[in-house]
Design an enzyme around this catalytic site. Structure first.
Site, mmCIF file in Angstrom:
data_model
loop_
_atom_site.group_PDB
_atom_site.id
_atom_site.type_symbol
_atom_site.label_atom_id
_atom_site.label_comp_id
_atom_site.label_asym_id
_atom_site.label_seq_id
_atom_site.Cartn_x
_atom_site.Cartn_y
_atom_site.Cartn_z
ATOM 1 N N ARG A 1 0.359 -1.554 0.166
ATOM 2 C CA ARG A 1 0.007 0.083 0.209
ATOM 3 C C ARG A 1 0.827 1.636 -0.205
ATOM 4 N NH1 ARG A 1 -4.240 -1.730 4.805
ATOM 5 N NH2 ARG A 1 -2.467 -3.335 5.269
ATOM 6 N N ARG B 1 27.111 25.360 -0.023
ATOM 7 C CA ARG B 1 27.254 23.906 -0.662
ATOM 8 C C ARG B 1 28.175 23.505 0.011
ATOM 9 N NH1 ARG B 1 27.761 25.132 -7.064
ATOM 10 N NH2 ARG B 1 28.398 22.929 -6.410
ATOM 11 N N LYS C 1 31.156 27.352 -2.386
ATOM 12 C CA LYS C 1 31.501 25.694 -2.186
ATOM 13 C C LYS C 1 33.231 25.104 -2.441
ATOM 14 C CE LYS C 1 33.068 23.783 -5.546
ATOM 15 N NZ LYS C 1 33.659 23.029 -6.714
ATOM 16 N N TYR D 1 36.069 26.690 -13.137
ATOM 17 C CA TYR D 1 36.199 25.827 -13.782
ATOM 18 C C TYR D 1 36.559 26.399 -15.592
ATOM 19 C CZ TYR D 1 33.433 22.054 -16.208
ATOM 20 O OH TYR D 1 33.232 21.329 -17.048
HETATM 21 C C1 UD1 Z 1 -1.157 -6.876 11.778
HETATM 22 C C2 UD1 Z 1 -2.698 -7.356 12.669
HETATM 23 C C3 UD1 Z 1 -3.358 -7.313 13.530
HETATM 24 C C4 UD1 Z 1 -3.246 -5.784 13.994
HETATM 25 C C5 UD1 Z 1 -2.037 -4.667 12.992
HETATM 26 C C6 UD1 Z 1 -2.012 -3.875 13.513
HETATM 27 C C7 UD1 Z 1 -1.955 -10.475 11.834
HETATM 28 C C8 UD1 Z 1 -2.425 -11.018 11.126
HETATM 29 N N1 UD1 Z 1 -2.748 -8.943 12.241
HETATM 30 O O1 UD1 Z 1 -2.107 -7.244 10.148
HETATM 31 O O2 UD1 Z 1 -4.462 -7.471 13.802
HETATM 32 O O3 UD1 Z 1 -4.201 -5.003 13.590
HETATM 33 O O4 UD1 Z 1 -1.139 -6.332 12.014
HETATM 34 O O5 UD1 Z 1 -0.392 -2.998 12.991
HETATM 35 O O6 UD1 Z 1 -1.108 -10.283 12.446
HETATM 36 N N2 UD1 Z 1 5.245 -9.473 8.257
HETATM 37 C C9 UD1 Z 1 6.171 -10.172 7.691
HETATM 38 N N3 UD1 Z 1 5.957 -11.451 7.038
HETATM 39 C C10 UD1 Z 1 4.846 -11.333 6.381
HETATM 40 C C11 UD1 Z 1 3.955 -10.823 7.251
HETATM 41 C C12 UD1 Z 1 4.106 -9.463 7.929
HETATM 42 O O7 UD1 Z 1 7.409 -10.349 7.835
HETATM 43 O O8 UD1 Z 1 4.037 -12.827 6.136
HETATM 44 C C13 UD1 Z 1 5.566 -8.049 9.020
HETATM 45 C C14 UD1 Z 1 5.735 -7.175 7.565
HETATM 46 O O9 UD1 Z 1 7.079 -6.656 7.105
HETATM 47 C C15 UD1 Z 1 4.666 -5.695 8.323
HETATM 48 C C16 UD1 Z 1 4.482 -6.638 9.991
HETATM 49 O O10 UD1 Z 1 4.634 -8.146 9.897
HETATM 50 O O11 UD1 Z 1 5.650 -5.376 9.243
HETATM 51 C C17 UD1 Z 1 2.642 -6.526 10.186
HETATM 52 O O12 UD1 Z 1 2.318 -7.150 8.797
HETATM 53 P P1 UD1 Z 1 0.602 -6.249 8.109
HETATM 54 O O13 UD1 Z 1 0.709 -7.526 6.618
HETATM 55 O O14 UD1 Z 1 1.283 -5.053 7.245
HETATM 56 O O15 UD1 Z 1 0.105 -6.724 9.102
HETATM 57 P P2 UD1 Z 1 -1.485 -5.934 8.556
HETATM 58 O O16 UD1 Z 1 -2.521 -6.693 7.822
HETATM 59 O O17 UD1 Z 1 -1.107 -4.536 9.428
HETATM 60 CA CA CA Z 2 0.606 -3.424 9.159
#
Ligand code: UD1
Ligand code: CA
Length: 449
Positions: free
Chosen positions: A16, A333, A351, A387
């Site tokens: 997003r 600079r 500069k 220059y």
């Molecule tokens: C998650 C929570 C949600 C909470 C929200 C808060 C779950 C299923 N949902 O949703 O309940 O309200 O966070 O912000 O946990 N990430 C990984 N690997 C993955 C998926 C995610 O490393 O496979 C990491 C992402 O990079 C990120 C974090 O986990 O830093 C959260 O992932 P994201 O997909 O943003 O979770 P949300 O859908 O926001």
């Molecule tokens: Ca998130």
């Protein structure tokens, strides 16, 4: 708290954000989002594991200054539960609590996390969930509790019906687990939901039966998860307020904090005054009693005591000595160093030059690749022609040099101590000490002994 294992999830791309750059490397007040999380994590423990996937090399590079940081790789992003599973080897055998953090939740304070861990320990909980109450809970997992306030479930936005969507207590995504229970829960997670992901909150269903789950709520300003550019701007706004508040508490006057932008990694001493619409970037040091007028941009620069930077000046990678005035509308600079008691005036560009103590470049000049001694005066409209179309050349001025208005100094060229040029001269040859040159090209007019 030193026996806590901290796991930071940072493998997701962050679709997003609509960016070619992974979300956690986007900067807030000049510092990547994930660094904020790591700084807080290290306040709690030195046992930190980061789950990486997308752009893993870039993330590793950015974080190479953190000592003892372990990385585990999540090849496919199959959900938050799946991400934690990748750290299985670290969790297994770990005695003590496991804290889960997200790389995209940069506003969290370590005090809040410590409180969560303390409650987790004192209440002998199996899992502790950090929640918050939001006026607009859209996008977050919702907290489902029974009439006694006992946590029953967390339902993701995508899986929620309209009634559940109305609940405004949300899952921040940050938890504390007992390590053995976390391992057992991870082994039993499934991806039977609308996103087909392994949800970490689903651990509740496995832990609830045999162990206590508690919730602890946090200030909504801390738990903001950055998902898109609007969240990024909101996070920036909150961090900016924190930074500005800290400087004001330390004795810095910000005439209008709302329009004062100071990045992380800046040092400002007390009794400095900063006018509105000013942007001060990382690496800048500002000593006591400095005044920075409105609409200035300053980056990676050291400014000594009692300097005045006047309206509309741009200063990059430079150093400025005590009691010097710069601007209005000056452009310094990189690699410029200015001595004490100097005056750099309006529409002057410097500069890669050094200016000796008490020298003046008061109006409308370009000074590039120059070494200017002490107590010189550079007349209005002087150009250091550095220059030749191929290479940059140096101009060296001794002390007490007086350059007449509208002089062009064609580099490489040297002007000795106490030398002078007449207005409009074009200097192409070196000038000896105590000499006056003038004309085009400049010729010796007289020499005092
Ligand atoms: C998650 C929570 C949600 C909470 C929200 C808060 C779950 C299923 N949902 O949703 O309940 O309200 O966070 O912000 O946990 N990430 C990984 N690997 C993955 C998926 C995610 O490393 O496979 C990491 C992402 O990079 C990120 C974090 O986990 O830093 C959260 O992932 P994201 O997909 O943003 O979770 P949300 O859908 O926001
Ligand atoms: Ca998130």
């Amino acid at each position: 708290m030193r026996n806590t294992l901290v796991i930071i999830l940072a493998a997701g791309m962050g679709k997003r954000m609509n960016s070619d750059k992974i979300k956690v490397l986007h900067k807030i007040a000049g510092k990547p989002m994930i660094n904020y999380v790591l700084d807080q994590a290290y306040e709690i423990s030195n046992d930190v594991v980061c789950v990486i996937g997308h752009q893993s090399e870039k993330v590793k590079n950015e974080l190479n200054s953190y000592k003892n940081l372990s990385f585990v790789y999540q090849e496919e992003q199959l959900g938050t539960g799946h991400a934690v599973m990748q750290a299985r080897n670290h969790i297994k055998g770990h005695k003590g609590p496991v804290l889960i953090l997200y790389g995209d939740t940069p506003l969290l304070k370590h005090e809040t996390l410590k409180n969560l861990i303390n409650k987790h320990i004192s209440k002998s909980a199996g899992m502790s969930v950090l929640t918050s109450y939001l006026d607009d809970p859209t996008g977050y997992g919702r907290i489902i509790k029974d009439e006694n306030g006992q946590l029953l479930d967390i339902i993701e936005e995508q899986d929620a019906n309209t009634n559940i969507k109305k609940i405004n207590e949300i899952n921040t995504g940050l938890y504390c687990f007992s390590s053995d229970l976390l391992i057992a829960a991870l082994d039993n997670l499934n991806n039977d939901n609308n996103q087909g992901e392994y949800y970490l909150p689903e651990a509740i269903n496995h832990i609830r039966k045999s162990n206590k789950i508690i919730t602890e709520s946090a200030d909504s300003k801390e738990i903001l998860g950055v998902n898109d550019r609007e969240d990024l701007a909101n996070a920036e706004y909150i961090i900016r307020q924190r930074i500005n508040r800290e400087y004001m508490n330390k004795g810095v006057t910000l005439i209008d904090p709302k329009s004062t932008y100071i990045e992380e990694g800046v040092k400002i001493e007390k009794d400095v005054t900063i006018y509105p619409n000013t942007y001060i970037k990382s690496g800048t040091i500002i000593k006591k009693d400095v005044v920075i007028e409105s609409n200035c941009l300053i980056a990676d620069t050291e400014i000594s005591e009692s300097v005045k930077i006047k309206h509309g000046s741009v200063i990059l990678q430079s150093t400025i000595g005590e009691n010097t005035d710069v601007g209005p509308y000056a452009y310094l600079r990189p690699q410029t160093s200015i001595g004490k008691g100097c005056r750099i005036g309006n529409f002057v560009e410097l500069k890669k030059s050094s200016i000796g103590n008490e020298s003046k470049v008061p109006h409308l000049s370009y000074v590039g690749n120059a070494k200017i001694g002490e107590k010189c005066n550079i007349g209005a409209g002087t150009i250091f022609a550095n220059y030749d179309g191929f290479n940059k050349h140096e101009t060296v001025l001794g002390d007490d040099v007086f350059i007449g208005s509208n002089t062009t100094l064609v580099a490489p060229v040297k002007l000795g101590n106490n030398s002078k040029t007449g207005a409009g001269s074009v200097v192409t040859k070196d000038v000896e000490d105590n000499s006056v040159v003038l004309g085009v090209p400049a010729r010796l007019y007289k020499k005092d002994n």
